[in-house]
Design a protein around this motif. Structure first.
Motif, mmCIF file in Angstrom:
data_model
loop_
_atom_site.group_PDB
_atom_site.id
_atom_site.type_symbol
_atom_site.label_atom_id
_atom_site.label_comp_id
_atom_site.label_asym_id
_atom_site.label_seq_id
_atom_site.Cartn_x
_atom_site.Cartn_y
_atom_site.Cartn_z
ATOM 1 N N VAL A 200 0.784 -1.098 0.014
ATOM 2 C CA VAL A 200 0.141 0.006 0.005
ATOM 3 C C VAL A 200 0.789 1.270 0.255
ATOM 4 O O VAL A 200 1.867 1.217 0.669
ATOM 5 N N THR A 201 0.594 2.152 -0.751
ATOM 6 C CA THR A 201 1.215 3.394 -0.857
ATOM 7 C C THR A 201 0.339 4.567 -0.996
ATOM 8 O O THR A 201 -0.948 4.414 -1.430
ATOM 9 N N PHE A 202 0.921 5.755 -0.350
ATOM 10 C CA PHE A 202 0.232 6.950 -0.285
ATOM 11 C C PHE A 202 0.550 8.083 -1.231
ATOM 12 O O PHE A 202 1.718 8.105 -1.489
ATOM 13 N N SER A 203 -0.335 8.711 -1.908
ATOM 14 C CA SER A 203 -0.109 9.827 -2.658
ATOM 15 C C SER A 203 0.164 11.098 -1.604
ATOM 16 O O SER A 203 -0.621 10.880 -0.591
ATOM 17 N N PRO A 204 0.711 12.154 -1.798
ATOM 18 C CA PRO A 204 0.563 13.430 -0.899
ATOM 19 C C PRO A 204 -0.870 13.523 -0.431
ATOM 20 O O PRO A 204 -1.702 13.850 -1.510
ATOM 21 N N LEU A 205 -1.316 13.718 0.467
ATOM 22 C CA LEU A 205 -2.494 13.901 1.233
ATOM 23 C C LEU A 205 -2.832 15.489 1.423
ATOM 24 O O LEU A 205 -4.031 15.784 1.633
ATOM 25 N N GLY A 206 -1.724 16.189 1.457
ATOM 26 C CA GLY A 206 -1.956 17.531 1.861
ATOM 27 C C GLY A 206 -2.579 17.757 3.194
ATOM 28 O O GLY A 206 -2.074 17.063 4.310
ATOM 29 N N PHE A 207 -3.434 18.720 3.329
ATOM 30 C CA PHE A 207 -4.195 19.211 4.475
ATOM 31 C C PHE A 207 -5.534 19.419 4.455
ATOM 32 O O PHE A 207 -6.146 19.388 3.257
ATOM 33 N N THR A 208 -6.434 19.453 5.633
ATOM 34 C CA THR A 208 -7.637 19.827 5.350
ATOM 35 C C THR A 208 -7.946 20.641 6.907
ATOM 36 O O THR A 208 -7.069 20.736 7.587
#
Length: 291
Positions: A200-208
């Motif tokens: 499993v890999t994540f792309s940049p999620l940034g912020f909210t």
């Protein structure tokens, strides 16, 4: 002998050697087999009296059949397993001295019934396959385990009746075991599929911002599975605070912790860690949520 005539008379006498026999150790055999090489194991010394013949016998007699018990070199058939004494007696013609020789022979049953089962047919990389061996044999048997292909394979003991076999590389493998008995051998094979660990890999999620709904989509989270069955795609999501501990339950909500792409809402500002467990694999991603 007198003064007028001398006469000489001669007499012949034949001094015979006692007949003897030497019997070397006869080989152990399997039940049902016939031994035809007696001539390689017995040596006679005869006294040249016509009609001399040996007498072959066995103790116990039941289970041994001689082709001709008065032959110099009979064939010997063993019909039952057991421990026997094979004896050859020399005749007592002429000299009256009777010699004999003996050899012990073990006759094996030799049969066995193979009963081996494997505990797993599908595993992940780095895992082991074990075996339960209930093979029944009255005589000693040996085992020889092997695996093809061999890359990444570690066998704990290739001569053990029930070894552990570790697979450090994914693929399809064939496990073979040769069961080698005294009178027979048998080969049994097993198949095992070794799956690659899921990824499993994540792309940049940034912020909210707080109280905003945040949906993890396939664009943000990417999976590589070792199974195409949806029922085997198992994940568990959790949220950790900036200390690495489980975040307070009031700090966020998540619609389904077992969803591949859950929907989250953060109620309290701060820096959090998203943690996803995929089967035996754990991945984490840090994300900040601001008020």
């Amino acid at each position: 002998d007198n003064e007028c005539t001398k006469r000489t008379q001669t007499f012949n006498i034949n001094v015979r050697k006692n007949p003897t026999v030497v019997l070397n150790k006869l080989p152990d055999l399997c039940s049902g087999k016939t031994f035809n090489e007696v001539n390689d194991y017995v040596t006679y010394t005869w006294n040249n009296v016509e009609g001399e013949t040996p007498v072959w016998s066995a103790t116990p007699a039941d289970g041994v059949v001689f082709s001709d018990p008065n032959s110099n070199y009979p064939s010997i058939k063993y019909t039952k397993p057991g421990n026997y004494t094979i004896r050859v007696d020399m005749p007592d013609i002429s000299c009256g001295t009777k010699s004999y020789a003996e050899s012990s022979v073990k006759v094996y049953d030799g049969s066995f019934t193979v009963d081996i089962t494997q505990d797993n047919t599908v595993i992940c990389e780095g895992k082991e396959v074990g075996f339960v061996n209930k093979t029944v044999s009255t005589d000693p048997i040996k085992y020889e385990w092997s695996v093809l292909p061999t890359d990444g394979v570690v066998i704990s003991d290739a001569t053990n009746a029930s070894p552990k076999i570790r697979f450090n590389k994914y693929g399809d493998f064939v496990i073979s075991v040769l069961i080698d008995g005294i009178c027979q051998d048998e080969t049994k094979t097993f198949n095992v599929r070794v799956n690659k660990d899921p990824e499993v890999t994540f792309s940049p999620l940034g912020f909210t911002c707080t109280n905003n709904t945040f949906t993890l989509t396939s664009d943000l989270v990417s999976y590589v599975w070792n199974s195409v069955k949806d029922t085997e795609k198992k994940v568990t999501w959790s949220v950790l605070d900036n200390t690495g501990a489980a975040a307070a339950a009031t700090a966020y909500t998540i619609d389904n912790v077992n969803a591949l792409y859950p929907v989250l809402t953060f109620n309290t500002s701060g820096t959090y860690t998203l943690k996803v467990e995929v089967d035996d694999l754990t991945s984490i991603y840090n994300i900040s949520f601001f008020s």
